[in-house]
Write a protein that holds these residues in place. Sequence first.
Motif, PDB file in Angstrom:
ATOM      1  N   HIS A   1      29.654  -7.754  17.615  1.00  0.00           N
ATOM      2  CA  HIS A   1      30.579  -8.034  18.704  1.00  0.00           C
ATOM      3  C   HIS A   1      30.372  -7.114  19.902  1.00  0.00           C
ATOM      4  N   ALA A   2      30.880  -7.555  21.040  1.00  0.00           N
ATOM      5  CA  ALA A   2      30.828  -6.797  22.279  1.00  0.00           C
ATOM      6  C   ALA A   2      32.087  -5.945  22.437  1.00  0.00           C
ATOM      7  N   THR A   3      32.139  -5.179  23.517  1.00  0.00           N
ATOM      8  CA  THR A   3      33.253  -4.275  23.776  1.00  0.00           C
ATOM      9  C   THR A   3      34.580  -5.027  23.807  1.00  0.00           C
ATOM     10  N   GLY A   4      35.547  -4.504  23.087  1.00  0.00           N
ATOM     11  CA  GLY A   4      36.888  -5.068  23.091  1.00  0.00           C
ATOM     12  C   GLY A   4      37.124  -6.185  22.104  1.00  0.00           C
ATOM     13  N   SER A   5      36.098  -6.623  21.410  1.00  0.00           N
ATOM     14  CA  SER A   5      36.249  -7.740  20.479  1.00  0.00           C
ATOM     15  C   SER A   5      36.589  -7.234  19.079  1.00  0.00           C
ATOM     16  N   THR A   6      37.396  -8.004  18.370  1.00  0.00           N
ATOM     17  CA  THR A   6      37.694  -7.744  16.960  1.00  0.00           C
ATOM     18  C   THR A   6      37.660  -9.089  16.236  1.00  0.00           C
ATOM     19  N   PRO A   7      36.506  -9.512  15.740  1.00  0.00           N
ATOM     20  CA  PRO A   7      36.378 -10.862  15.168  1.00  0.00           C
ATOM     21  C   PRO A   7      37.375 -11.173  14.059  1.00  0.00           C
ATOM     22  N   SER A   8      37.744 -10.169  13.258  1.00  0.00           N
ATOM     23  CA  SER A   8      38.603 -10.455  12.106  1.00  0.00           C
ATOM     24  C   SER A   8      40.017 -10.867  12.497  1.00  0.00           C
ATOM     25  N   ARG A   9      40.388 -10.733  13.759  1.00  0.00           N
ATOM     26  CA  ARG A   9      41.720 -11.162  14.167  1.00  0.00           C
ATOM     27  C   ARG A   9      41.828 -12.679  14.294  1.00  0.00           C
ATOM     28  N   LEU A  10      40.698 -13.367  14.193  1.00  0.00           N
ATOM     29  CA  LEU A  10      40.680 -14.838  14.207  1.00  0.00           C
ATOM     30  C   LEU A  10      41.370 -15.388  15.457  1.00  0.00           C
ATOM     31  N   GLY A  11      41.134 -14.750  16.593  1.00  0.00           N
ATOM     32  CA  GLY A  11      41.805 -15.150  17.821  1.00  0.00           C
ATOM     33  C   GLY A  11      40.958 -16.058  18.680  1.00  0.00           C
ATOM     34  N   SER A  12      41.546 -17.148  19.160  1.00  0.00           N
ATOM     35  CA  SER A  12      40.800 -18.098  19.988  1.00  0.00           C
ATOM     36  C   SER A  12      40.410 -17.507  21.329  1.00  0.00           C
ATOM     37  N   GLU A  13      41.016 -16.364  21.708  1.00  0.00           N
ATOM     38  CA  GLU A  13      40.654 -15.710  22.957  1.00  0.00           C
ATOM     39  C   GLU A  13      39.481 -14.754  22.779  1.00  0.00           C
ATOM     40  N   ASP A  14      39.009 -14.580  21.551  1.00  0.00           N
ATOM     41  CA  ASP A  14      37.899 -13.678  21.244  1.00  0.00           C
ATOM     42  C   ASP A  14      36.601 -14.483  21.219  1.00  0.00           C
ATOM     43  N   GLY A  15      35.687 -14.167  22.127  1.00  0.00           N
ATOM     44  CA  GLY A  15      34.449 -14.940  22.227  1.00  0.00           C
ATOM     45  C   GLY A  15      33.609 -14.918  20.971  1.00  0.00           C
ATOM     46  N   TRP A  16      33.707 -13.839  20.179  1.00  0.00           N
ATOM     47  CA  TRP A  16      32.875 -13.761  18.969  1.00  0.00           C
ATOM     48  C   TRP A  16      33.447 -14.604  17.850  1.00  0.00           C
ATOM     49  N   TYR A  17      34.757 -14.763  17.796  1.00  0.00           N
ATOM     50  CA  TYR A  17      35.358 -15.724  16.873  1.00  0.00           C
ATOM     51  C   TYR A  17      34.953 -17.142  17.277  1.00  0.00           C
ATOM     52  N   VAL A  18      34.950 -17.423  18.568  1.00  0.00           N
ATOM     53  CA  VAL A  18      34.553 -18.751  19.056  1.00  0.00           C
ATOM     54  C   VAL A  18      33.097 -19.025  18.695  1.00  0.00           C
ATOM     55  N   LEU A  19      32.207 -18.068  18.982  1.00  0.00           N
ATOM     56  CA  LEU A  19      30.789 -18.275  18.677  1.00  0.00           C
ATOM     57  C   LEU A  19      30.557 -18.436  17.183  1.00  0.00           C
ATOM     58  N   ALA A  20      31.281 -17.663  16.368  1.00  0.00           N
ATOM     59  CA  ALA A  20      31.152 -17.801  14.911  1.00  0.00           C
ATOM     60  C   ALA A  20      31.509 -19.219  14.471  1.00  0.00           C
ATOM     61  N   ASN A  21      32.553 -19.805  15.072  1.00  0.00           N
ATOM     62  CA  ASN A  21      32.942 -21.167  14.718  1.00  0.00           C
ATOM     63  C   ASN A  21      31.906 -22.190  15.188  1.00  0.00           C
ATOM     64  N   LEU A  22      31.331 -21.978  16.365  1.00  0.00           N
ATOM     65  CA  LEU A  22      30.297 -22.903  16.827  1.00  0.00           C
ATOM     66  C   LEU A  22      29.089 -22.886  15.896  1.00  0.00           C
ATOM     67  N   LEU A  23      28.708 -21.710  15.425  1.00  0.00           N
ATOM     68  CA  LEU A  23      27.574 -21.599  14.506  1.00  0.00           C
ATOM     69  C   LEU A  23      27.910 -22.182  13.140  1.00  0.00           C
ATOM     70  N   ALA A  24      29.079 -21.841  12.607  1.00  0.00           N
ATOM     71  CA  ALA A  24      29.473 -22.386  11.304  1.00  0.00           C
ATOM     72  C   ALA A  24      29.626 -23.896  11.381  1.00  0.00           C
ATOM     73  N   GLY A  25      30.059 -24.420  12.537  1.00  0.00           N
ATOM     74  CA  GLY A  25      30.163 -25.866  12.709  1.00  0.00           C
ATOM     75  C   GLY A  25      28.818 -26.565  12.660  1.00  0.00           C
ATOM     76  N   ARG A  26      27.746 -25.807  12.774  1.00  0.00           N
ATOM     77  CA  ARG A  26      26.393 -26.353  12.636  1.00  0.00           C
ATOM     78  C   ARG A  26      25.822 -26.123  11.239  1.00  0.00           C
ATOM     79  N   GLY A  27      26.612 -25.500  10.353  1.00  0.00           N
ATOM     80  CA  GLY A  27      26.183 -25.343   8.963  1.00  0.00           C
ATOM     81  C   GLY A  27      25.858 -23.932   8.537  1.00  0.00           C
ATOM     82  N   TYR A  28      25.992 -22.945   9.426  1.00  0.00           N
ATOM     83  CA  TYR A  28      25.614 -21.579   9.088  1.00  0.00           C
ATOM     84  C   TYR A  28      26.747 -20.819   8.416  1.00  0.00           C
ATOM     85  N   LEU A  29      26.374 -19.912   7.512  1.00  0.00           N
ATOM     86  CA  LEU A  29      27.271 -18.856   7.067  1.00  0.00           C
ATOM     87  C   LEU A  29      27.150 -17.733   8.091  1.00  0.00           C
ATOM     88  N   VAL A  30      28.280 -17.315   8.651  1.00  0.00           N
ATOM     89  CA  VAL A  30      28.294 -16.329   9.726  1.00  0.00           C
ATOM     90  C   VAL A  30      29.058 -15.097   9.270  1.00  0.00           C
TER      91      VAL A  30
END
Length: 647
Positions: free
Chosen positions: A272-301
């Motif tokens: 993650h980048a500065t200020g991000s906390t992926p484990s909060r599962l927040g839609s305002e967090d770009g790394w949570y969003v990117l993780a969902n886009l990748l998992a939506g294509r079949g990846y374990l993230v």
Amino acid sequence: MTDLSSGRPHTAKPCVPAVVVAGILTAALLAGCGGGGGGGGSRSSDTPEAEPPPAAPVPLTDGIPAPGVAVDPSARGLNVIHVGDGDWRFEYDGECAPTGMAFRHALVDLGGPDDGREVVDHKLACPLEAGAGYEVRVDATAGDGSRYRAVLEFRADTVESPRGVTVLDSTTLSRRAVDRLFDRYVREAVLAEIDIPVVGALAALLVAEIAARVWTELGAREATYGVVSHAVTYASRSPSGAAATLSGLVAMPEIGEDPGFARLGRVVVLHHATGSTPSRLGSEDGWYVLANLLAGRGYLVVAPDNWGRGADSGADQPETYLMANRTANNALDMVREVLADDRYRRFHAAPETVDAALVGYSQGGHSTVAHWLANAAGGGEHAVHEVHAGGGPYDLQRSFLGILHVLNGSCAGDPWCRDVDVDVHVPYAFRILPPLLRYTEAGLTPGDVLDGERLSDAFVTGMLDGEERFDALKTMLQLNSFANLVDLAGTMPAADTRIHLYHSPLDRLVPQQNSRELAAALSPGFDLTTHFGVCDSSVYEELADLVDTVGVIHAICAFDMFDRVLRDLRLGEAARAGYDRVGPARVDPALAWLGLAERRAAAALADPDALAAFRAARPAWELHRHARRLRAAESAPLRELADRLHP
């Protein structure tokens, strides 16, 4: 012991010393453990060989674990760090038979005798037994035959932490919700730092033009699967190396009992980048969003939170911000625990070696490179054949000093300081310093660097003038840099990792020179692709001229990198499978940005005073250009804004 002159991984012979004095073995012990030389041929009985000179003790600059710390017996990676000369060659020894590599970082700009030397990071691995005490020895031989020794002592705890992860929270999104997630993120979180609505509207419209011209993935392709995201904790290490609990995000495709699901060729690790906390599962967090886009294509993230963020043991302590070894060790632990957890076995190849693609941007780009190096040295249990790192501060020392040069008015226009904005960049210095002062032997206290809420003049001047009392801090900054790595191709095994570096020449937050210097350290010897022409079109130049905020190009270029990463991963999987598992582009990638432009335009129209101030501050030719672009979008609110700007 085995010679490490090649820098390749090796296995040392166990050697159990009888006496330890202040952590440094005497020459007699060294000889008794096989450290002395001995040539071939017969030995005269009446002419005994002279004892080798004693090995001079080398103090540790840093160590993980810290001396005397009890570590989890399942811990794998160790770091023994000291200052040395460039002609030193190393051997490893100790009860746990350590293996690993010596990574050399050139030292410059110091005030004391270590200037021009190297800080050497021995990334080691060795199996541990519960309750046992250990001593890891690094023996160095200089070109003139002089001998040196650094020692790290620690012990393994009596109990090993449980394997796998603990799920604290979860979300489940349908395919349609995954598609909407990116649009929502663009509308609600992107360009929020632009507080003038008309500027925000024009900036969003420029990004829409970039998306329409260049991007093929973000906002353009529908998810193949719904996504389940887990906020998890796992057993790892504190900055001192003691057993601790850290947190992170695991995202996976929602496949139910689908027997036809075919796992992809790799898992993806997001840093993650500065200020991000992926484990909060927040839609305002770009790394949570990117993780969902990748998992939506079949990846374990897998997306670790840094120590000091999320639900970890150090949530109330300074984040391990840009601390390469500590961030990498935690990431390696998280990947190991996720792969050991039965809930995720359908999505990876374990017990066979699992291939991971590492992805990170800005702070995350720095963490990505740290992860790659630590894994290559044997700290991880997965393979890394693909690295995507963008916009990272890979020369932490010069980036930090660039801020100080601006503070004392001594910037000469070099790439490290010419774009520094005190209001934006100084807060990053306040992120960098606390963990170095808290977790390392920098020899300084907050009172030595701060004057109230600002960096003290004495600290700024002393750092730039080469005062020796700041050498330990400068050494730590250079230990956590990568652009200063010496002979990396000679240190690591034959590289089979594809490395992609992304960085815009228009980036005013993190100078592109960081990536250029890292590329030089990786060349030749590595499969390296540089993307240094990204985000460099006339539209990006117009965006840079429009927006005063120095971080906007840096942020928008992250989207460009992620679009390229998604495309690269998709094409790679298609080549392996013989068909494209992701559906064709069905949506205009500019739509989300056009929606954002319309929202900001409506806000601009509702604030006539701010609109009038914008008009008064811009030349007529620029207003005409903006109005023409607004009208071309064929949107009612954008046309109305155009009429207000340039009737």
